[in-house]
Design a protein around this motif. Structure first.
Motif, short mmCIF file in Angstrom:
data_model
loop_
_atom_site.label_atom_id
_atom_site.label_comp_id
_atom_site.label_asym_id
_atom_site.label_seq_id
_atom_site.Cartn_x
_atom_site.Cartn_y
_atom_site.Cartn_z
N SER C 17 0.86 -1.16 0.00
CA SER C 17 0.00 0.00 0.00
C SER C 17 0.90 1.22 0.00
O SER C 17 1.56 1.49 0.98
N ALA C 18 0.93 1.88 -1.12
CA ALA C 18 1.78 3.05 -1.21
C ALA C 18 1.16 4.17 -0.40
O ALA C 18 -0.04 4.36 -0.44
N PRO C 19 1.96 4.88 0.35
CA PRO C 19 1.40 5.97 1.14
C PRO C 19 0.91 7.09 0.24
O PRO C 19 1.44 7.32 -0.84
N PRO C 20 -0.14 7.77 0.66
CA PRO C 20 -0.76 8.80 -0.19
C PRO C 20 -0.02 10.13 -0.13
O PRO C 20 1.18 10.17 0.08
N PRO C 221 -9.52 0.95 0.53
CA PRO C 221 -8.52 1.93 0.05
C PRO C 221 -7.15 1.30 -0.17
O PRO C 221 -6.45 1.67 -1.10
N ASN C 222 -6.79 0.35 0.66
CA ASN C 222 -5.47 -0.25 0.52
C ASN C 222 -5.41 -1.30 -0.58
O ASN C 222 -4.33 -1.74 -0.96
N PRO C 225 -4.51 0.04 -5.32
CA PRO C 225 -3.43 0.09 -6.34
C PRO C 225 -3.44 -1.07 -7.32
O PRO C 225 -3.44 -0.82 -8.53
N ASP C 297 1.63 -0.60 -17.84
CA ASP C 297 2.87 -1.33 -17.57
C ASP C 297 3.76 -0.53 -16.62
O ASP C 297 4.29 -1.06 -15.66
N ARG C 300 2.30 -0.43 -13.14
CA ARG C 300 2.50 -1.69 -12.44
C ARG C 300 3.92 -1.80 -11.90
O ARG C 300 4.12 -2.16 -10.76
N ASP C 301 4.88 -1.47 -12.74
CA ASP C 301 6.27 -1.50 -12.27
C ASP C 301 6.45 -0.62 -11.05
O ASP C 301 7.14 -0.99 -10.10
#
Lengths: 323, 561, 309
Positions: C17-20, C221-222, C225, C297, C300-301
């Motif tokens: 989960s990338a931080p916002p 939310p998590n 992505p 792509d 995703r990377d």
């Protein structure tokens, strides 16, 4: 292991039962075959006779049971349109599709996987970038359009390859195959290329993603720390680790290629199952549709089953669980 | 003793999205023949990167800078072509990694993995390979090596896998073995064995070793000389007695002071502060503290927990007909019985798989026990599938995982109190700030997200979140296990102070006996799901009754100065 | 076509989960460093704008039958019609200006792809998250169903459904959703069950927070992505599927200048050398699909923590 096999088998049976119900209701609830079978100005008597003949006056559940009953004896009914037993019709068309799909998937794997491993192993090299860009192009271009282009180039422009048909076939076990004759190969080349391009990109990307991930693991780092040559690491560690997901994909792709073939077959006028199903849907030929869908279901269940088993055979963690 | 490895001005930099990271910045040291050299430091000190620089296995974006020198037996390694480096790896320098579960390839037999390592440097027939594989496993004290070499890694325990990794590292009798936290992932009893054996093997084979670790105690036990690293530099180096006995650098002194084992139980630790924190503000909270002391405020009665692997209907069917295997059930907790008095801190101790975490989660109401009851203040924690009330809160081990990355600090702390009417939307800000101040966290930062804070700060937030629910009991599941020792000291201090002021009732789950001794009033020892011993802290540590407890206490590495 | 299969690759990736907040700017900074992806994003945006404002920029309205001159049918690129009309890319068999038809075709493709993608996304996110949260029989049932459906290629499902429902925009969207929703369910379920196990969800449950709160504020939310990545791939796949179905004659009615239909119409003239009727719509289609895939792509990377340095 036995319980694993048993479990998978019983699951497969349940899936088939569910599929048969879905296919049956899906196909039978929509559209009225009577309109196809009988000319609009036929008398009421003829209408009823035909309806009775095909069992269309029975309640739906009764029709379903009859359908399951006759299917289990290998009787898929008669095609409304071709007026011949569906079983026969399908077994006539199956080899053509099978040979197309198998060759296409083999080609896709043999080219796609090595390219993918290379691209995953050296993700930053120029060649890898080209491979990855090519693979995106490969799965972005719709199969039907590629087919048209191939025909335009090789059949129309250069005139070196035929635009359609199976060409000359030779018999193997009494079944006609194209790949046994030179002329057959000429006819196979374009459809196979057409069908395999998309799959090739898929396999390539999967192999690349898998390799890239495996390369970052501690297991690889540890192998390197032991001074093991890169070639051995690739051949023994990486290939073995990514072969597990790849076998899964290979099986599934074989299945989906059989289905995919319907586009390629239409374009190249290839007398396989794909063309048959398109024609039968257009003409609401129910027995053919049902039989085709059921056959595809069985095929997928069998493929999934063998993928699971192959998976278990490849992965000692799964294989040895029961010990 | 002559020197084997001479490192001079080693600098290893990484190019990242955020610019150059100087992970190792100009360190020099040497390792002598037959010596175990300890490399100590907290996370981010560059100790592991040093190890990987030596063996030439840095990630693609890392580079040993020109001007650095690594001489192995007089030969310069820096700048050697890859082919040359490969020939050195495994034969002259070998490495053992931290996590034994990850280092072996799961789909290859042990013998195949050993064979590859042998054939990396010499030709050998299959027979020869098998013979040497057996020999290698026997050397690291694996029983029945003839049978074991044909097995797969998943059939081995963590300790055994690490032994296999060590065996592979020693195959070619290298001049130098780099061991990167080789016992950190292992249980303390296994760790003690491996420490002893490594020491013996090093002496027997005459190899040198670099022992990289965050743990001063193990390093002091195994090495002759050590270097203390901090932010890519070596702050102090010398013999164990010199560095740990009379530390010259304040950082080393701070690390030592932060060890609970060196302080009197219950005392605040003098920590080597690496992150600033405000004072703990508690005055107005103290009055809410409960006073009464009830002997059995928390009561756990005959709790059983059986985890059954989902077999499903088909599985049950196959079992009935004897085709399938018996259901795979894990009896995690067996007949657990314990009480906690109000205001008491109870330590729950055990190795991995002892069931201590499961019991903690049952008490907290996350799991429903298979049998038995948990009551807090006379009320059941769980009724059927529903958790009742808010009386028990929990603090988790990994502060990086226990906070939702997409919710602000304020939201994370306020969610519970808002949902349960402890505060209103209008007062939430003041309410949350009060508890953040209580854990010495600056409320001005409350609108930021967790990723902007360090592990220690996050653990404070997690504690504030638990406190804000005004619980009757807090279950702390290894709350300091993943923190560096100086941060650990701060969190321990915080818990001690909170406990004093708020008269908190705590269940403190830990594998670290020194922390438990420092913090707890009473200790319960678990082994294989059963409670084997229960006693006051002083009693348990001075006169353990059960053999398992004795073994556990003996296995704890002590600072050898 | 069944690019849908691509999500296999994605599902195997583990998403952190990338931080916002501040991460947002970082995300684009890294994204723009990849020139190809940046160009692709630009192409997608241009096509979207062109599609939105199609009526104002096309030389001809392909729906307006009065403006068509049958005499000008199948004219090569650059032909100037009797009415002074300049056909930049030539005309199709009905005398439509190919450029205008292609722009309208892109509009239809985007419309179909985005609507179908959005519906499938919503269904997938809701069902997947709830299944992961609920666990037990509900989860087993849903996931088994999805697995069975996923074992059939999207093209086959879409083809059968489209054939049964008949031609039309609504029917086509339904067929696309039916062929694709399972990918979203599986992705959402995979991400949500991973989140479900994490300590912060356990922490919320131990407070205790309500199940609804945990799903809507924590798990969903998590889990976004990976769903967003699958969405890009699936929109591209939907566009490709739409064209294929229209080409096979089970998609949109012939009156809609869908790209698949244009290519299909040109097919019969291909052999006689009138290549442009098929090729130009095909090129437009490929540019659109490829640009979306290139953007996906890169995203995703960037979202895969194991490849992130």
């Amino acid at each position: 292991m036995t319980s694993f096999v048993f479990k998978r088998l019983s699951q497969a049976v349940i899936v088939l039962i569910v599929m048969s119900i879905l296919v049956f209701t899906g196909v039978y609830v929509i559209g009225n075959p009577v309109d196809v079978l009988i000319s609009p100005d036929a008398t009421q008597a003829i209408r009823e006779q035909v309806i009775a003949e095909y069992g269309l006056d029975q309640p739906l559940w009764k029709q379903y049971l009859d359908f399951v009953g006759s299917m289990s004896t290998g009787d898929f009914g008669r095609s409304f349109v071709f007026n011949m037993p569906v079983g026969e019709l399908i077994s006539q068309r199956l080899p053509a599709t099978l040979e197309l799909a198998v060759i296409a998937v083999l080609l896709a794997s043999l080219i796609g996987v090595p390219l993918g491993i290379y691209a995953g192993y050296r993700p930053n090299s120029l060649a890898s970038r080209i491979i990855m860009a090519g693979s995106i192009l490969g799965f972005s271009v719709p199969t039907f359009w590629i087919g048209l282009m191939l025909i335009m180039l090789f059949a129309v422009q250069f005139g070196v390859l035929p635009a359609g048909g199976r060409g000359q076939t030779a018999s193997l076990f009494g079944i006609p195959f194209s790949f046994l004759t030179l002329d057959g190969w000429k006819h196979l080349l374009l459809p196979v290329l057409n069908l395999s391009l998309f799959k090739m990109s898929m396999m390539c990307r999967l192999a690349a993603a898998g390799t890239r991930e495996v390369m970052t693991t501690d297991a690889i780092k540890f192998a390197r720390a032991a001074g093991i040559p890169e070639r051995t690491i690739l051949r023994k560690h990486v290939l073995k680790l990514i072969s597990i997901p790849l076998v899964t994909v290979f099986g599934l792709e074989l299945g989906s290629t059989l289905a995919f073939a319907l586009v390629t077959e239409t374009i190249f006028n290839w007398p396989g199952l794909g063309k048959l199903i398109i024609d039968s849907i257009a003409s609401l030929d129910r027995p053919v549709m049902v039989a085709y869908l059921m056959m595809v279901s069985v095929l997928f269940v069998v493929i999934n089953l063998s993928v699971d088993l192959a998976y278990a055979a490849l992965d000692p963690r799964l294989r040895l669980k029961g010990r | 003793m002559t020197e084997l490895l001479k490192v001079e001005n080693l600098r290893t930099y990484f190019e990242t999205e955020r610019g150059t990271v100087k992970s190792v910045d100009g360190i020099s040291f040497e390792v002598r023949k037959g010596e175990i050299f300890g490399l100590v430091g907290e996370s981010g000190s560059g100790k592991s990167i040093t190890g990987f620089s030596l063996i030439g296995l840095l990630d693609a974006n890392g580079k040993v800078q020109p001007g650095s020198s690594i001489k192995l037996a007089g030969r310069e390694i820096v700048g050697l072509p890859d082919q040359e480096l490969r020939r050195i790896r495994g034969r002259e320098i070998a490495m053992v990694f931290q996590d034994p579960m990850m280092t072996l390839n799961p789909v290859l037999k042990i013998v195949d993995q050993i064979a590859m390592a042998i054939r990396a440097h010499e030709k050998a027939s299959d027979q020869e390979v098998r013979r040497r594989a057996v020999e290698a496993l026997a050397r690291v004290r694996i029983v029945e090596p003839e049978k074991k070499i044909d097995q797969y890694p998943h059939q081995f325990s963590g300790g055994m896998r690490q032994r296999v990794a060590i065996a592979i590292a020693l195959l070619h009798k290298p001049k130098l073995v780099i061991a990167d936290e080789p016992t950190t992932a292992l249980d303390v009893s296994v760790q003690a064995d491996i420490l002893k054996e490594m020491k013996a093997l090093v002496a027997e084979l005459g190899v040198s070793m670099i022992w990289i670790s965050h743990d001063l105690a193990t390093v002091s036990q195994i090495s002759q000389r050590i270097a203390v690293m901090r932010r890519g530099e070596i702050v102090e180096t010398g013999t164990v007695a010199e560095v740990l006995g009379q530390p010259q650098h304040p950082y080393t002194q701070g690390l030592l002071d932060a060890l609970p084992s060196r302080a009197r139980p219950g005392e605040l630790l003098a920590s080597a502060t690496t992150e600033s924190s405000g004072p703990i503000v508690l005055d107005d909270l103290a009055k809410t503290a409960p006073k009464a002391a009830d002997g059995a405020f928390v009561q756990v009665d005959d709790v059983d927990m059986v985890f059954e692997r989902a077999v499903g209907r088909v599985g049950r069917f196959t079992q009935k007909f004897g085709i399938g295997q018996p259901s795979h059930a894990v009896h995690a907790v067996k007949g657990a019985k314990l009480t906690i008095a109000q205001g008491e801190v109870l330590g729950l101790v055990g190795e991995s798989g002892s069931g201590k975490s499961t019991l903690g989660r049952i008490i907290c109401g996350i799991y429903t026990p298979t049998a038995g009851n948990v009551t807090v203040g006379g009320r059941k924690v769980r009724e059927g599938q529903r958790k009742l009330g808010t009386g028990v809160q929990m603090i988790f081990q990994d502060p990086y995982a226990s906070l939702d990355p997409r919710r602000t600090i304020f939201q994370s702390v306020a969610d519970g109190p808002l949902a349960h009417g402890l505060t209103t939307r209008r007062d939430a800000r003041a309410y949350v700030n009060r508890w953040l101040k209580a854990v010495a966290f600056d409320p001005a930062l409350a609108d930021r997200y967790p990723h902007q804070f360090s592990g220690g700060q996050r653990q404070r937030i997690a504690i504030a979140r638990a406190l804000a629910m005004q619980p009757e009991l807090i279950v702390c599941d290894e709350p300091v296990a993943s923190l560096d020792v100086s941060i650990q000291a701060q969190v321990i201090n915080l818990l001690i102070e909170l406990r004093r002021t708020l008269n908190l009732t705590l269940l403190f789950i830990s594998h670290d006996l020194s922390v438990v001794r420092h913090l707890c009033d009473r200790v319960v020892v678990m082994h294989h799901g059963k409670i084997v011993e229960e006693a006051n802290v002083a009693q348990l540590f001075e006169a353990p009754q059960q053999p398992y407890t004795k073994m556990l206490l003996d296995a704890v590495p002590k600072l050898a100065v | 076509m069944g690019d849908a299969d691509m999500s296999d690759v994605i599902i195997k990736d583990n998403f952190e989960s990338a931080p916002p907040a501040s991460a947002w700017r970082d995300f684009w900074r890294v994204f723009f460093r990849n020139k190809v992806a940046t160009i692709a994003l630009g192409v997608v945006l241009v096509i979207v704008l062109v599609a939105i404002f199609a009526p104002f920029i096309t030389p001809q309205d392909p729906y307006d039958l009065r403006s068509l001159v049958l005499r000008d049918a199948r004219r090569p690129p650059g032909f100037v019609g009797a009415n002074g009309m300049h056909y930049l890319l030539g005309t199709d068999s009905q005398g439509r200006d190919l450029l205008s038809a292609i722009i309208y075709g892109l509009r239809i493709s985007l419309e179909m792809g985005l609507i179908a993608g959005a519906v499938a996304f919503t269904i997938g996110a809701i069902v997947g998250c709830f299944a992961a949260y609920a666990g037990g029989r509900f989860e087993t049932f849903i996931m088994r169903l999805v697995d069975v459906q996923l074992s059939f290629p999207a093209i086959l499902l879409a083809f059968v459904v489209a054939a049964l429902l008949g031609q039309g925009k609504g029917q086509l969207i339904l067929a696309l959703v039916f062929a694709q929703y399972a990918y979203f369910v599986r992705t959402a379920h995979g991400a949500a069950s991973a989140e479900r196990q994490k300590d912060y969800v356990q922490a919320a449950l131990s407070i205790p927070m309500s199940g609804w709160f945990v799903i809507t504020r924590h798990i969903l939310p998590n889990s976004l992505p990976p769903l967003i990545v699958v969405a890009t791939v699936q929109v591209a796949a939907a566009i490709s599927l739409e064209a294929t179905l229209s080409f096979l004659g089970v998609g949109l009615p012939p009156t809609e200048p869908s790209l698949g239909m244009l290519i299909s119409n040109g097919f019969q003239y291909l052999l006689s050398g009138r290549y442009w009727i098929s090729i130009y719509p095909g090129v437009a289609l490929i540019i659109l699909i490829m640009a979306i895939n290139l953007v996906g792509d890169q995203v995703r990377d960037q979202l895969n923590p194991r490849l992130r340095k």
